[in-house]
Design a protein around this motif. Structure first.
Motif, short mmCIF file in Angstrom:
data_model
loop_
_atom_site.label_atom_id
_atom_site.label_comp_id
_atom_site.label_asym_id
_atom_site.label_seq_id
_atom_site.Cartn_x
_atom_site.Cartn_y
_atom_site.Cartn_z
N GLY A 247 -55.78 -16.65 -30.82
CA GLY A 247 -55.34 -16.45 -32.20
C GLY A 247 -54.76 -17.65 -32.88
O GLY A 247 -54.68 -17.69 -34.12
N SER A 248 -54.33 -18.68 -32.13
CA SER A 248 -53.66 -19.81 -32.79
C SER A 248 -54.62 -20.64 -33.63
O SER A 248 -54.28 -21.09 -34.72
N LEU B 68 -46.86 -26.35 -26.87
CA LEU B 68 -45.50 -26.79 -27.15
C LEU B 68 -44.49 -26.06 -26.27
O LEU B 68 -43.56 -26.67 -25.73
N ILE B 69 -44.68 -24.74 -26.14
CA ILE B 69 -43.78 -23.93 -25.33
C ILE B 69 -44.60 -23.17 -24.29
O ILE B 69 -45.61 -22.53 -24.62
N ASN B 70 -44.19 -23.25 -23.06
CA ASN B 70 -44.85 -22.52 -21.99
C ASN B 70 -43.79 -21.83 -21.14
O ASN B 70 -42.91 -22.48 -20.59
N SER C 284 -46.27 -30.71 -38.74
CA SER C 284 -46.62 -29.91 -37.58
C SER C 284 -46.41 -28.43 -37.86
O SER C 284 -45.61 -28.05 -38.73
N LEU C 285 -47.14 -27.63 -37.10
CA LEU C 285 -47.05 -26.18 -37.25
C LEU C 285 -47.13 -25.57 -35.86
O LEU C 285 -48.07 -25.83 -35.11
N ALA C 286 -46.13 -24.79 -35.48
CA ALA C 286 -46.11 -24.12 -34.18
C ALA C 286 -46.68 -22.71 -34.34
O ALA C 286 -46.25 -21.96 -35.22
N ILE C 287 -47.66 -22.37 -33.51
CA ILE C 287 -48.33 -21.07 -33.57
C ILE C 287 -48.46 -20.54 -32.14
O ILE C 287 -48.80 -21.29 -31.25
N PRO C 288 -48.28 -19.27 -31.89
CA PRO C 288 -47.90 -18.23 -32.85
C PRO C 288 -46.41 -18.23 -33.12
O PRO C 288 -45.63 -18.76 -32.34
N PHE C 289 -46.05 -17.65 -34.24
CA PHE C 289 -44.64 -17.49 -34.57
C PHE C 289 -44.13 -16.27 -33.80
O PHE C 289 -44.50 -15.15 -34.09
N SER C 290 -43.34 -16.49 -32.80
CA SER C 290 -42.91 -15.38 -31.93
C SER C 290 -41.41 -15.43 -31.72
O SER C 290 -40.85 -16.48 -31.40
N SER C 291 -40.78 -14.30 -31.91
CA SER C 291 -39.33 -14.26 -31.70
C SER C 291 -38.97 -14.46 -30.23
O SER C 291 -37.88 -14.92 -29.90
N SER C 292 -39.92 -14.14 -29.34
CA SER C 292 -39.64 -14.29 -27.91
C SER C 292 -39.70 -15.75 -27.48
O SER C 292 -39.09 -16.14 -26.49
N LYS C 293 -40.45 -16.57 -28.22
CA LYS C 293 -40.58 -18.01 -27.95
C LYS C 293 -40.99 -18.28 -26.49
O LYS C 293 -40.51 -19.21 -25.85
N THR C 294 -41.91 -17.47 -26.00
CA THR C 294 -42.37 -17.63 -24.63
C THR C 294 -43.51 -18.63 -24.53
O THR C 294 -43.53 -19.49 -23.65
N PHE C 295 -44.48 -18.52 -25.45
CA PHE C 295 -45.63 -19.42 -25.48
C PHE C 295 -45.90 -19.83 -26.92
O PHE C 295 -45.77 -19.01 -27.83
N SER C 296 -46.29 -21.08 -27.11
CA SER C 296 -46.60 -21.54 -28.46
C SER C 296 -47.46 -22.79 -28.41
O SER C 296 -47.24 -23.68 -27.59
N ALA D 219 -42.55 -32.45 -28.79
CA ALA D 219 -41.70 -32.06 -29.92
C ALA D 219 -41.13 -33.29 -30.61
O ALA D 219 -41.06 -33.36 -31.85
N SER D 220 -40.72 -34.30 -29.83
CA SER D 220 -40.15 -35.52 -30.40
C SER D 220 -41.19 -36.30 -31.19
O SER D 220 -40.93 -36.75 -32.31
N TRP D 221 -42.38 -36.48 -30.61
CA TRP D 221 -43.42 -37.26 -31.30
C TRP D 221 -43.89 -36.56 -32.57
O TRP D 221 -44.11 -37.19 -33.60
N SER D 222 -44.02 -35.23 -32.52
CA SER D 222 -44.52 -34.48 -33.67
C SER D 222 -43.58 -34.56 -34.87
O SER D 222 -44.00 -34.35 -36.01
N ALA D 223 -42.30 -34.89 -34.63
CA ALA D 223 -41.33 -34.96 -35.72
C ALA D 223 -41.66 -36.05 -36.73
O ALA D 223 -41.18 -36.01 -37.86
N SER D 224 -42.50 -37.01 -36.33
CA SER D 224 -42.89 -38.09 -37.24
C SER D 224 -44.02 -37.69 -38.17
O SER D 224 -44.38 -38.45 -39.08
N TYR D 225 -44.60 -36.51 -37.93
CA TYR D 225 -45.76 -36.07 -38.71
C TYR D 225 -45.55 -34.62 -39.16
O TYR D 225 -44.49 -34.03 -38.92
#
Length: 261
Positions: free
Chosen positions: A23-24, A223-225, A242-254, A234-240
């Motif tokens: 889905g991402s 990003l998240i596993n 970025s979009l983290a998918i999926p948006f999940s409140s559990s923050k288990t995978f992204s 996460a640090s490198w992406s801050a210079s550009y």
């Protein structure tokens, strides 16, 4: 064509560790549909799940079997040839003894492969969980771990691939001739999971240079596993952007999609 185990329900060529979360990709393209109209250079071709969403492009891989598999699936007879090999080599049903016999024969064929060889390889990979494991001599070494042979994605994508401008080459991302690029080109790379820190630094440095040259890029990664964040990405992406998918409140995978435009 049912078999032991459940379907992977994955991209056209599944590749664990080198594919996006379910889905991402579709969510990303729903937010940035204009990317589909661009010519894309997939510099670490694996599944083709981003490449084949676009108007046309080039896929580059260091892996000979990936180049061969993608060459096959662009042919109008790809699905029928895979089904034919499943019928001929496996008699339409997985079996452990058959698997190891076919694997042994395949490794002889891989010395001088045909498209039929890669159709047979696709079947073998389906019966080993699509684990991409080859030894230093190029022999397929995966063990028997059968799943349902699912060619539905090939069926869906095949008409587009046959009639579109997609080129598949063997090579390394760092060997790209930037003289081929225009301001409309988009360079894409999916960072495999897991990857070593030195490899990620090499990717970061490469795309920093691409950015300085004024070319657009899209980099994706896990990003998240299992609730653990990859701090270097996460640090490198801050210079550009970025979009983290999926948006999940559990923050288990992204997954993360990083662009410089």
């Amino acid at each position: 064509m049912e078999g032991t185990g459940e379907s992977l329900n994955s991209p056209i060529i599944p590749y664990p560790g080198r594919q996006l979360l379910p889905g991402s990709r579709d969510h990303f393209f729903s937010l940035k549909p204009d990317i589909k109209d661009r010519y894309i250079y997939d510099l670490g071709l694996s599944t083709g799940e981003v490449l084949y969403e676009c108007r046309g492009g080039m896929g580059i891989s260091t892996e000979r079997h990936i180049v061969g598999l993608h060459d096959l699936i662009q042919k109008p007879y790809a699905e029928s040839l895979i089904k034919e090999e499943f019928k001929n080599s496996f008699k339409g049903k997985w079996g452990k003894a058959k698997y190891y016999r076919v694997r042994r024969n395949l490794n002889q064929e891989l010395k001088s492969p045909s498209r039929r060889t890669f159709a047979k390889l696709y079947c073998l990979m389906a019966s080993s969980g699509f684990i991409h494991k080859f030894d230093s001599y190029g022999n397929f070494k995966c063990e028997y771990f059968p799943r349902t042979l699912d060619t539905s994605e090939i069926n869906v994508k095949n008409k587009k691939l046959v009639n579109s401008d997609f080129i598949i080459n063997r090579g390394n991302f760092s060997s790209l001739d930037t003289n081929l690029l225009t301001k409309e080109s988009l360079l894409y790379f999916h960072i495999p999971f897991p990857s070593t820190e030195p490899f990620k630094e090499e990717i970061f440095n490469f795309f920093d240079k691409i950015d300085l040259k004024g070319y657009n890029f899209l980099v994706t990664s896990r990003l998240i596993n299992r609730s653990r964040i990859d701090k270097s990405i996460a640090s490198w992406s801050a210079s550009y952007s970025s979009l983290a998918i999926p948006f999940s409140s559990s923050k288990t995978f992204s997954d993360i999609f990083i662009t410089n435009f």
